[in-house]
Enzyme design. Sequence first.
Site, PDB file in Angstrom:
ATOM      1  N   CYS A  53       0.805  -1.234   0.000  1.00 43.77           N
ATOM      2  CA  CYS A  53       0.000   0.000   0.000  1.00 43.77           C
ATOM      3  C   CYS A  53       0.839   1.284   0.000  1.00 43.77           C
ATOM      4  CB  CYS A  53      -0.966  -0.008   1.177  1.00 43.77           C
ATOM      5  SG  CYS A  53      -0.266  -0.667   2.688  1.00 43.77           S
TER       6      CYS A  53
ATOM      7  N   HIS B  31      -2.415   6.639   3.996  1.00 41.26           N
ATOM      8  CA  HIS B  31      -0.966   6.570   4.188  1.00 41.26           C
ATOM      9  C   HIS B  31      -0.337   7.816   3.558  1.00 41.26           C
ATOM     10  CE1 HIS B  31      -1.531   2.601   5.564  1.00 41.26           C
ATOM     11  NE2 HIS B  31      -0.766   1.913   4.742  1.00 41.26           N
TER      12      HIS B  31
HETATM   13  N1  LIG Z   1      -5.100  -2.904   4.674  1.00 43.57           N
HETATM   14  C1  LIG Z   1      -4.362  -2.420   3.685  1.00 43.57           C
HETATM   15  O1  LIG Z   1      -4.174  -1.194   3.533  1.00 43.57           O
HETATM   16  C2  LIG Z   1      -3.714  -3.352   2.706  1.00 43.57           C
HETATM   17  C3  LIG Z   1      -3.113  -2.788   1.596  1.00 43.57           C
HETATM   18  C4  LIG Z   1      -2.496  -3.629   0.680  1.00 43.57           C
HETATM   19  C5  LIG Z   1      -2.501  -4.974   0.892  1.00 43.57           C
HETATM   20  N2  LIG Z   1      -3.104  -5.492   1.984  1.00 43.57           N
HETATM   21  C6  LIG Z   1      -3.081  -6.930   2.141  1.00 43.57           C
HETATM   22  O2  LIG Z   1      -4.395  -7.460   2.012  1.00 43.57           O
HETATM   23  C7  LIG Z   1      -4.543  -8.586   2.866  1.00 43.57           C
HETATM   24  C8  LIG Z   1      -5.739  -8.399   3.780  1.00 43.57           C
HETATM   25  O3  LIG Z   1      -5.619  -7.204   4.474  1.00 43.57           O
HETATM   26  P1  LIG Z   1      -6.794  -6.586   5.362  1.00 43.57           P
HETATM   27  O4  LIG Z   1      -6.235  -5.304   5.842  1.00 43.57           O
HETATM   28  O5  LIG Z   1      -8.092  -6.576   4.639  1.00 43.57           O
HETATM   29  O6  LIG Z   1      -6.863  -7.657   6.575  1.00 43.57           O
HETATM   30  P2  LIG Z   1      -8.065  -8.002   7.579  1.00 43.57           P
HETATM   31  O7  LIG Z   1      -8.925  -6.817   7.799  1.00 43.57           O
HETATM   32  O8  LIG Z   1      -7.424  -8.640   8.754  1.00 43.57           O
HETATM   33  O9  LIG Z   1      -8.919  -9.092   6.790  1.00 43.57           O
HETATM   34  C9  LIG Z   1      -8.441 -10.372   6.517  1.00 43.57           C
HETATM   35  C10 LIG Z   1      -9.462 -11.129   5.672  1.00 43.57           C
HETATM   36  O10 LIG Z   1      -8.898 -12.384   5.289  1.00 43.57           O
HETATM   37  C11 LIG Z   1      -9.763 -13.424   5.706  1.00 43.57           C
HETATM   38  N3  LIG Z   1      -8.955 -14.606   6.048  1.00 43.57           N
HETATM   39  C12 LIG Z   1      -7.943 -14.686   6.928  1.00 43.57           C
HETATM   40  N4  LIG Z   1      -7.427 -15.951   6.944  1.00 43.57           N
HETATM   41  C13 LIG Z   1      -8.134 -16.660   6.035  1.00 43.57           C
HETATM   42  C14 LIG Z   1      -8.106 -18.001   5.589  1.00 43.57           C
HETATM   43  N5  LIG Z   1      -7.219 -18.882   6.068  1.00 43.57           N
HETATM   44  N6  LIG Z   1      -8.986 -18.402   4.648  1.00 43.57           N
HETATM   45  C15 LIG Z   1      -9.881 -17.517   4.134  1.00 43.57           C
HETATM   46  N7  LIG Z   1      -9.963 -16.229   4.506  1.00 43.57           N
HETATM   47  C16 LIG Z   1      -9.106 -15.806   5.456  1.00 43.57           C
HETATM   48  C17 LIG Z   1     -10.522 -12.872   6.901  1.00 43.57           C
HETATM   49  O11 LIG Z   1     -11.700 -13.613   7.070  1.00 43.57           O
HETATM   50  P3  LIG Z   1     -12.427 -13.767   8.529  1.00 43.57           P
HETATM   51  O12 LIG Z   1     -13.320 -12.566   8.678  1.00 43.57           O
HETATM   52  O13 LIG Z   1     -13.242 -15.029   8.344  1.00 43.57           O
HETATM   53  O14 LIG Z   1     -11.385 -13.881   9.561  1.00 43.57           O
HETATM   54  C18 LIG Z   1     -10.758 -11.437   6.405  1.00 43.57           C
HETATM   55  O15 LIG Z   1     -11.824 -11.429   5.469  1.00 43.57           O
HETATM   56  C19 LIG Z   1      -3.187  -8.739   3.574  1.00 43.57           C
HETATM   57  O16 LIG Z   1      -2.391  -9.628   2.809  1.00 43.57           O
HETATM   58  C20 LIG Z   1      -2.607  -7.373   3.503  1.00 43.57           C
HETATM   59  O17 LIG Z   1      -1.202  -7.393   3.563  1.00 43.57           O
HETATM   60  C21 LIG Z   1      -3.726  -4.720   2.900  1.00 43.57           C
END
Ligand SMILES: NC(=O)c1ccc[n+]([C@@H]2O[C@H](COP(=O)([O-])OP(=O)(O)OC[C@H]3O[C@@H](n4cnc5c(N)ncnc54)[C@H](OP(=O)(O)O)[C@@H]3O)[C@@H](O)[C@H]2O)c1
Length: 311
Positions: free
Chosen positions: A125, A220
């Site tokens: 990001c 950010h």
């Molecule tokens: N936040 C950002 O700004 C950002 C930017 C770029 C990239 N990312 C990347 O995007 C990804 C997710 O980020 P986020 O911020 O959205 O995280 P988050 O809010 O913690 O959400 C994680 C999601 O993944 C699901 N999940 C986790 N483990 C799983 C599994 N084993 N099988 C299926 N689903 C699973 C969770 O489902 P449950 O609800 O069922 O737990 C939830 O829907 C990460 O790799 C992060 O590095 C994030």
Amino acid sequence: MPSPRIGVIGATGAVGAVTLELLRARGHDNVRVFASSRSAGRELDGRLVEEATPELLEAAELDLALFSVGTSASRELVPHAVRGGAVVVDKSAAYRLEPGIPLVVPEVNGERALEHTGIIANPNCCTIPLTTVLKPLHEAAGLRRIRVATYQSVSGAGASAMERLRAEASGEHDLRMDWDFDGEEFDEESKLREETRKIMELPELPVSATCVRVPVLVGHSEAVWLETEEPLTAEQARALLGAAPSVRLDDVPSPAKAAGLDEVLVGRIRPDRSADNGLALFLACDNLRKGAALNAIQIAELLLRREAVAA
Ligand SMILES: NC(=O)c1ccc[n+]([C@@H]2O[C@H](COP(=O)([O-])OP(=O)(O)OC[C@H]3O[C@@H](n4cnc5c(N)ncnc54)[C@H](OP(=O)(O)O)[C@@H]3O)[C@@H](O)[C@H]2O)c1
């Protein structure tokens, strides 16, 4: 063309929620939502959440799978979605630096997306807004060196980190560096360097980063000092950035101004007199939109436009 069958995997997370909002706004309605067993069976945006198992992803007949589930879950699940025939855009760090897997910011290296063999990686990001801003400057004057300090919001660490900040008393707010430390730097800092080099196709570009988490919910920001091969005045840089795709000039960018916008805000463009051909600037970007969900959807739409997905 029939409407593509899109799977959002990680739909209950911080990035997943914005992905669903943007898909709806952009007219993509053939969408299924997946998460872990923790959320399976819940209703989300009028749809039932399905558990993202290897078997289901192989059988789901998706054209596109937009993953935001974290690195280890992506490593486990993405190959099954590919085997099932989907083109995957993965937002985790699992595949970003893997040779042969395109790492794409459409405004910077969109053509690389067409070289995919099933997986396209979505950058970090902070890397997305940085390269979006660097690209027109590099084309005009050639980049020689980048130094960057980040001010990253807690939503970059997911929905649970947002909840923690909301629950915290304001007197407890602090700066954090909550990334893996390799003994020299945080992995967020090496990601910013290596991903920038890969996307810009400048494998030797010196990039020095200091990453810091700030008590802000969304948005950010980055202070950037760059040196160019050829002279480039602040006025020239401002004109180039004012005409660049997905960039909007703003005198003093901030996360609050950037939140909810699709563009990267850039301002405070000025000479850096401490370096030869030096420029300094400040940018801010909605990390959940252009920093994550929007960039991935733009990659998917690029593939659909170029008929590189069999919908
Ligand atoms: N936040 C950002 O700004 C950002 C930017 C770029 C990239 N990312 C990347 O995007 C990804 C997710 O980020 P986020 O911020 O959205 O995280 P988050 O809010 O913690 O959400 C994680 C999601 O993944 C699901 N999940 C986790 N483990 C799983 C599994 N084993 N099988 C299926 N689903 C699973 C969770 O489902 P449950 O609800 O069922 O737990 C939830 O829907 C990460 O790799 C992060 O590095 C994030």
